[in-house]
Design a protein around this motif. Structure first.
Motif, PDB file in Angstrom:
ATOM      1  N   ASN A 185       0.829  -1.204   0.000  1.00  0.00           N
ATOM      2  CA  ASN A 185       0.000   0.000   0.000  1.00  0.00           C
ATOM      3  C   ASN A 185       0.867   1.259   0.000  1.00  0.00           C
ATOM      4  O   ASN A 185       0.586   2.214  -0.723  1.00  0.00           O
ATOM      5  N   THR A 246      -7.527   4.452   1.674  1.00  0.00           N
ATOM      6  CA  THR A 246      -6.899   3.358   2.399  1.00  0.00           C
ATOM      7  C   THR A 246      -7.900   2.656   3.302  1.00  0.00           C
ATOM      8  O   THR A 246      -7.897   1.438   3.434  1.00  0.00           O
ATOM      9  N   ASP A 249      -9.768   0.233   1.383  1.00  0.00           N
ATOM     10  CA  ASP A 249      -8.927  -0.521   0.449  1.00  0.00           C
ATOM     11  C   ASP A 249      -9.445  -1.953   0.275  1.00  0.00           C
ATOM     12  O   ASP A 249      -9.924  -2.575   1.209  1.00  0.00           O
TER      13      ASP A 249
END
Ligand SMILES: Nc1ncnc2c1ncn2[C@@H]1O[C@H](COP(=O)(O)OP(=O)(O)O)[C@@H](O)[C@H]1O
Ligand SMILES: [Mg+2]
Lengths: 313, 363
Positions: A185, A246, A249
């Motif tokens: 990530n 995020t 995600d």
């Protein structure tokens, strides 16, 4: 309006009632121009969202319409130990990766903002992780993390850190798997931070740094007292975007670990998917996705308020 | 002592030679103005003094100490930027206090100095505001304030007034002059505006293409320009030029072309020896021309056609055509002329200048 005299270019005058021109009214025109967007938003955002809420308060499964059950799905989640882990994982994942993306991105942005050879090329190059389709990149990473044949373990072996055949089981151990998806990530998110922050840096006049240098500020002080505060509005917006992305995600976890081993890397989105689509418990999956909403909402509100404060300083 | 010495300084950018051997001696407490057209290397020179640009060749000394390798903060200078370069996120007070904070002055002393500067510059009421809430003139005062609180050895100004409107510019010009009279700090001031240069400078340095053309007190530049470039640059409206041939007829020297035949004054004629029979550029300022009367001799006057007459009240500016060349004359406000009218202009012989046609140096 009564009759009007409208001068025309050749000097003549048109006398009479103005023609009926509905689109000259700003309100009508605005409405017309907004219509396609509104239709799309209704169809692809509002409808699925409402549908999700409706699903979450039923007990429908794949092939079963289900009945209204109120908040039962949510009550069940509160007692679900996997869901607890999901909440913890998601916060940890979001927090750790955002911090690293910010630090690394800022560092890169400061470097890229200098004058050097092949500047344009390097700046474009930096964007690569951002451009490669995530799923493809994740498959590549998955190979690199493979315990037996992968390049990572091979390197560790060559460096003498691990013994032959005793490579690190990157994706097989819960904590290491979490670390691995965080690394991916961060790898993927840093370019966005770097490029956005660099754009922010470019809006700061170099004169300010020079004035501060003459005023006696050393490089670190110049960063702390001048660059950082002036970059803050951009930083906050970038962090906001990144947190939203995020927090929800999906791709990285789905491809790399599928939420495993033993549910150790599940995030909201992957758990919702597993419950809803994988297991067919549509309503419970919907409940997990919806549970993300108030949390994300809270974070976003907090950040937006902070951005506003920074901007009106 | 805060004299500044610039000795044979060059600046090479990657592919551009911006400053080509500038030497300048600036005395303690002196106000020196660098003036020249855009791109002539004024800013580059100033930035090398400030330490914001490396020196490719040569030496710069502040107070008899070579500062080539010193970072800006150790040169004890202050700089006022064209766009003010105020810190937008700090209040006016903090903008002025920043340099003192960085230098670890104690709070009371900082407050004393900032308030004192705010008093001098009349910005006391704005100390808690952010720069964006101020007008251009007020921002410029804050920028000046930031420079003076530190009490540096040298002030550097880079076109500090060019972002202001014409009226404010004149006002701030006067204030900067007053400030210098009060503080008597050595100052280097860069501008492209010759009026600013003439009014502010104890001495003016005219630059062009990375080279100094002439250094001198304002009137010296005006009266004795070293070359055609300086002659045309200093003074407004600019000096008129006409291409002529130098001829000697019966012991007298004349500058002639199809429309004029001007007698060269004695003391210049004495230097004309090597120029006889060669082309030279005649220069005469608009204020050294007047409507000719019978008293004006034939060889100190010429004919011209009026194109435009601009009535300014105290004078009339005439745009003229004399033969092929355009001329400007400044005449008494009582003169009555019409466009296309043919008139005769008299020359004040003391105002005549001559320049070598090839080297452009004054004769
Ligand atoms: N960083 C730079 N790189 C290359 N050339 C530059 C740089 N800075 C200035 N120059 C060039 O040097 C010349 C002098 O610039 P400058 O000193 O800014 O002129 P000015 O007299 O207008 O202040 C200009 O032709 C400019 O284009
Ligand atoms: Mg300049």
């Amino acid at each position: 309006m009564a009759t009007t005299a409208v001068p025309v270019p050749d000097g003549g005058i048109i006398v009479g009632k103005p023609k009926w021109r509905p689109l000259e009214s700003e309100g009508n025109l605005a409405m017309l121009l907004l219509l396609p967007t509104i239709a799309l938003l209704l169809m692809f955002i509002a409808y699925p969202f409402m549908r999700g809420i409706l699903l979450a308060v039923t007990n429908s499964k794949v092939g079963v319409i289900g009945d209204f059950v109120g908040f039962e799905n949510f009550a069940r989640l509160l007692k679900d130990p996997i869901f607890h882990a999901v909440v913890y994982n998601t916060f940890l994942y979001t927090f750790v990766t955002t911090v690293f993306k910010l630090i690394l991105g800022l560092w890169l942005a400061l470097l890229l903002n200098r004058d050097f050879k092949f500047k344009a090329f390097t700046r474009a190059f930096i964007l690569l992780p951002f451009i490669v389709p995530t799923v493809l990149a994740c498959f590549a990473w998955k190979w690199m993390f493979d315990p037996t044949f992968s390049v990572l373990n091979w390197m560790l072996f060559k460096l003498g850190i691990v013994a032959a055949g005793a490579g690190v089981n990157w994706l097989g151990d819960g904590d290491l798997a979490m670390l691995s998806i965080m690394i991916v990530n961060i790898w993927r998110g840093v370019p966005f931070f770097a490029i956005s922050l660099m754009a922010g840096l470019q809006t700061i006049s170099p004169d300010l740094g020079e004035a501060a240098a003459i005023d006696g500020a050393k490089p670190l002080q110049r960063f702390w007292y001048i660059t950082w505060p002036l970059l803050m509005p951009v930083t906050m917006v970038v962090v906001l975007f990144s947190v939203i992305q995020t927090f929800s995600d999906f791709q990285i976890v789905y491809v790399m670990t599928g939420g495993g081993p033993a549910n150790a890397t599940h995030l909201f989105a992957t758990y919702a998917y597993q419950l809803g689509v994988g297991t067919g418990l549509l309503s419970q999956g919907a409940a997990v996705s919806l549970a993300m909403f108030p949390l994300l909402f809270g974070i976003v509100i907090f950040q937006l308020m902070y951005i506003r404060r920074v901007e009106t300083r | 002592m805060s004299n500044v010495t610039i000795r044979q300084v060059h600046k090479h950018y990657a592919d551009f030679h911006a400053v080509k051997g500038v030497s300048l001696e600036i005395k303690d407490k002196e106000f020196v103005v660098l003036v020249g057209p855009s791109g002539c290397g004024k800013t580059t020179t100033l930035r090398m003094v400030a330490g914001l640009e490396t020196i490719s060749e040569g030496d710069i000394m502040i107070g008899n100490k070579i500062v080539n390798e010193l970072p800006p903060m150790d040169r004890d200078i202050a700089m006022v930027f064209q766009n003010y370069a105020l810190y937008p996120h700090m209040t006016v007070y903090d903008n002025m206090a920043f340099g003192l904070k960085m230098r670890k002055f104690d709070k009371a002393e900082i407050a004393r100095r900032v308030n004192n500067a705010a008093d001098i510059l009349d910005i006391k009421d704005h100390l808690t505001r952010k720069p964006r809430m101020l007008s251009g003139g007020q921002r410029q005062r804050v920028a000046l304030g930031r420079a003076i609180v530190r009490n540096p050895k040298v002030f550097l100004f880079d076109e500090p007034l060019s972002n202001l409107d014409a009226k404010l510019r004149v006002q701030m010009r006067v204030e900067i002059k007053k400030l210098h009279q009060r503080l008597a700090t050595t100052s280097i001031y860069v501008t492209h505006d010759q009026v600013e240069a003439m009014t502010l400078g104890d001495r003016v340095v005219v630059m062009k293409d990375g080279l100094i053309q002439q250094v001198g007190e304002p009137l010296e530049l005006y009266n004795n320009p070293a070359n055609r470039y300086v002659a045309g640059f200093i003074g407004s409206p600019a000096m008129n030029f006409a291409d002529t041939m130098i001829e000697e007829v019966g012991g007298a020297v004349y500058a002639t072309n199809p429309t004029m035949r001007i007698r060269v004054p004695e003391q210049i004629a004495a230097r004309m020896g090597p120029h006889k029979g060669k082309p030279a550029t005649l220069g005469i300022r608009p204020e050294d021309l007047h409507m000719a009367s019978g008293a004006d001799p034939e060889d100190l006057s010429f004919e011209a056609v009026v194109e435009v007459a601009e009535q300014l009240g105290a004078e009339i500016i005439l745009d003229l055509k004399a033969g092929g060349s355009a001329m400007v004359a400044s005449v008494e406000p009582t003169v009555k002329v019409k466009p296309q009218q043919k008139i005769r202009l008299g020359i004040n012989p003391a105002g005549l200048r001559f320049f070598d046609a090839t080297t452009e140096a004054a004769i």
